[in-house]
Scaffold this motif. Sequence first.
Motif, PDB file in Angstrom:
ATOM      1  N   ASN A 399       0.722  -1.242   0.005  1.00 52.13           N
ATOM      2  CA  ASN A 399       0.046  -0.056   0.002  1.00 52.13           C
ATOM      3  C   ASN A 399       0.998   1.154   0.004  1.00 52.13           C
ATOM      4  O   ASN A 399       0.324   2.225   0.087  1.00 52.13           O
ATOM      5  N   ASN A 400       2.171   1.052   0.041  1.00 55.84           N
ATOM      6  CA  ASN A 400       3.257   2.134  -0.188  1.00 55.84           C
ATOM      7  C   ASN A 400       3.071   3.174   0.880  1.00 55.84           C
ATOM      8  O   ASN A 400       3.291   4.452   0.965  1.00 55.84           O
ATOM      9  N   GLN A 401       2.656   2.629   2.006  1.00 49.86           N
ATOM     10  CA  GLN A 401       2.679   3.287   3.417  1.00 49.86           C
ATOM     11  C   GLN A 401       3.395   2.620   4.376  1.00 49.86           C
ATOM     12  O   GLN A 401       3.400   1.493   4.625  1.00 49.86           O
ATOM     13  N   LEU A 402       4.502   3.617   4.939  1.00 51.13           N
ATOM     14  CA  LEU A 402       5.133   3.200   6.175  1.00 51.13           C
ATOM     15  C   LEU A 402       4.337   2.995   7.421  1.00 51.13           C
ATOM     16  O   LEU A 402       4.129   4.177   8.050  1.00 51.13           O
ATOM     17  N   ASP A 403       3.715   1.952   7.710  1.00 50.90           N
ATOM     18  CA  ASP A 403       2.805   1.816   8.812  1.00 50.90           C
ATOM     19  C   ASP A 403       3.544   1.344  10.068  1.00 50.90           C
ATOM     20  O   ASP A 403       3.696   0.317  10.326  1.00 50.90           O
ATOM     21  N   LEU A 404       3.893   2.577  10.923  1.00 52.18           N
ATOM     22  CA  LEU A 404       4.725   2.206  11.908  1.00 52.18           C
ATOM     23  C   LEU A 404       4.137   1.720  13.264  1.00 52.18           C
ATOM     24  O   LEU A 404       4.694   1.622  14.455  1.00 52.18           O
ATOM     25  N   GLY A 405       2.869   1.731  13.079  1.00 59.11           N
ATOM     26  CA  GLY A 405       1.907   0.978  14.371  1.00 59.11           C
ATOM     27  C   GLY A 405       2.346  -0.273  14.729  1.00 59.11           C
ATOM     28  O   GLY A 405       2.293  -0.601  15.738  1.00 59.11           O
ATOM     29  N   THR A 406       2.951  -0.952  13.831  1.00 60.61           N
ATOM     30  CA  THR A 406       3.378  -2.511  13.793  1.00 60.61           C
ATOM     31  C   THR A 406       4.835  -2.533  13.051  1.00 60.61           C
ATOM     32  O   THR A 406       4.723  -2.692  11.827  1.00 60.61           O
ATOM     33  N   VAL A 407       5.848  -2.760  13.692  1.00 64.27           N
ATOM     34  CA  VAL A 407       7.110  -2.746  13.169  1.00 64.27           C
ATOM     35  C   VAL A 407       7.461  -4.115  13.118  1.00 64.27           C
ATOM     36  O   VAL A 407       7.426  -4.863  14.178  1.00 64.27           O
ATOM     37  N   ARG A 408       7.635  -4.789  12.122  1.00 59.53           N
ATOM     38  CA  ARG A 408       7.861  -6.344  12.039  1.00 59.53           C
ATOM     39  C   ARG A 408       9.558  -6.843  11.795  1.00 59.53           C
ATOM     40  O   ARG A 408       9.630  -8.018  11.754  1.00 59.53           O
ATOM     41  N   TRP A 409      10.321  -5.759  11.589  1.00 59.11           N
ATOM     42  CA  TRP A 409      11.864  -6.005  11.229  1.00 59.11           C
ATOM     43  C   TRP A 409      12.420  -4.874  11.472  1.00 59.11           C
ATOM     44  O   TRP A 409      12.084  -3.756  11.010  1.00 59.11           O
ATOM     45  N   LEU A 410      13.511  -5.035  12.101  1.00 56.76           N
ATOM     46  CA  LEU A 410      14.572  -4.018  12.190  1.00 56.76           C
ATOM     47  C   LEU A 410      15.979  -4.722  11.663  1.00 56.76           C
ATOM     48  O   LEU A 410      16.365  -5.546  12.172  1.00 56.76           O
ATOM     49  N   GLY A 411      16.573  -4.143  10.737  1.00 58.92           N
ATOM     50  CA  GLY A 411      17.575  -4.764  10.090  1.00 58.92           C
ATOM     51  C   GLY A 411      18.769  -3.788   9.809  1.00 58.92           C
ATOM     52  O   GLY A 411      18.615  -2.346   9.525  1.00 58.92           O
ATOM     53  N   VAL A 412      20.099  -4.168   9.479  1.00 57.48           N
ATOM     54  CA  VAL A 412      21.199  -3.456   9.394  1.00 57.48           C
ATOM     55  C   VAL A 412      21.773  -4.386   7.582  1.00 57.48           C
ATOM     56  O   VAL A 412      22.098  -5.233   7.960  1.00 57.48           O
ATOM     57  N   LYS A 413      21.964  -3.308   6.960  1.00 57.16           N
ATOM     58  CA  LYS A 413      22.725  -3.756   5.724  1.00 57.16           C
ATOM     59  C   LYS A 413      24.047  -3.016   5.435  1.00 57.16           C
ATOM     60  O   LYS A 413      24.034  -1.923   4.863  1.00 57.16           O
TER      61      LYS A 413
END
Length: 525
Positions: A399-413
């Motif tokens: 839906n092209n929206q950063l829905d921060l109400g539920t974050v499912r992954w935090l990563g480092v590349k």
Amino acid sequence: MKSHIWACVAVSAATVATGVVACQTTNSEQRPAQSPAATSAVPAGAAPRATAPAKSELALEDEVLATFFEDDIPRASGGYTYSYGGKTKNQILHGDTPGNPATFGAFFDDDYSGVNISFGGQFIDLRPYRKTGSLTFWVKGGPAAQKFFVGLMDNQGNGIKAQSKVSADNYATVKEGEWQRCRIPLKAFTDDGLYWDESQKREIYAKMDWGKIQDFRISINRGDNKVEAGEKVVFYLDQIQLTKTAKGIPDPDAYWNAFSSKAPEQLVSDFTKGAEQWRAQHGQTADIQVAVGALPANAPAAVKGQALRVSFEPGDWSDAYVIPSPASGLPTDWSQHYGLRLWVFTDKPYQAFDLTLRDRDQELFVSKVGASRGWNQVLVPFRNFSKFQYWQPPEAKPNNQLDLGTVRWLGVKPGGDTPGAFYLADVQLSNLRELPAVKAPAELPAVFQGDLNKVLQPIADIYGVNVGLWAPDSVDPESLPFQKQLGLGVVRYPGGLRADEEDWQKTLKAKGSDVDTDEFLDHCQ
């Protein structure tokens, strides 16, 4: 100890559109060989007559800047089309829709294939409209055709036609036989482009020249669309236009400019809990490892807890990540904060990396980050995060929206061309707009004494210039008369921080556009 703030691309927050598209229902490439202008002939298997969007649906509120296709390609400016990738073809298809007599068909071999529409001898200057305009077009899919890219290409001369592209299926759910209007804000196209270098048979990085836009491209990757063996991947397009404004498309910049929250800072992780929840993954040529341990030496007093060590070997791709959950001890609702504040330590002159987030709908967003040698405090606003254009998780619901109400992954590349390790510490959710200034050390009075009339030792001529590895024009014969006039005492190669990581032999063997050691020595002579 240094402080940095990173801010660049506009994206979204809790249910805020980032590079949002409005849809109205009704990786590697080969350099293309130019083909004749599109014709009216219909390839085997295509319908002899093609329906088009109804004329009543074509009206736009926005002023049109340029049109790649309406009922024809832009022949008045010498426009033409070309295709690459096997037997990929493009055709103008005529139909019976009143007021809209023709559409554009792209018939792809299931390969790394593309179709271009070029303005020919005309440039389109998009610089005044990069933040306000849009690329708009109508699209309809053939059987099993859903995933595709659209790109804008400049013409910088000397064989350089850089492309900035986006994954267009992130902005529209393409359906077989059903026309949709899709609008992509121009700000969704990054300034980082790629062009095909025929001599090296590979893509080369180049900054986009938005004042010299010339082509529109639609392209696909091999195997992305699950067509039957031997069948074409077919997309139909119409009304391909660039507009000066993007009315009706939500503006994430406006959202973040107005964002207000008094929520206090909240700890994401100080790496004292959930250390075993961190994971690493990588491709065939890269490697990455993660470990949690004590802070590196000389950590500022403000840094609390332990540190995450990310060690890596460069290659195709790699990630370190954690899944926020009660089990990991990480909060999942980030919607009341403006960004992330964290500490970074590296012993490199500069270490680049991406922070990655998956939101409520498993859409993947990224933000570029970096830090110089030593300890650095970094602020990464959520408005920096843009949707990753080249891959999305199969389970993502776009839906092209950063829905921060539920974050499912935090990563480092990790980024960069040389192996190394860096550390992350004390990651906080924050509503700061900028980091507090670091107090400078106390100034001490100093007195210098000497005899200005007595010369102890003359200092050599230390004034000069860098010959950057990335600046071949600096060693062109045409530049030599001007450099001689400067009376340079020092000429330094490859210049700047790049000298710490330059692979001299690799550059010599490549014989590409980068300045190599032999070319530099010839220039000096």
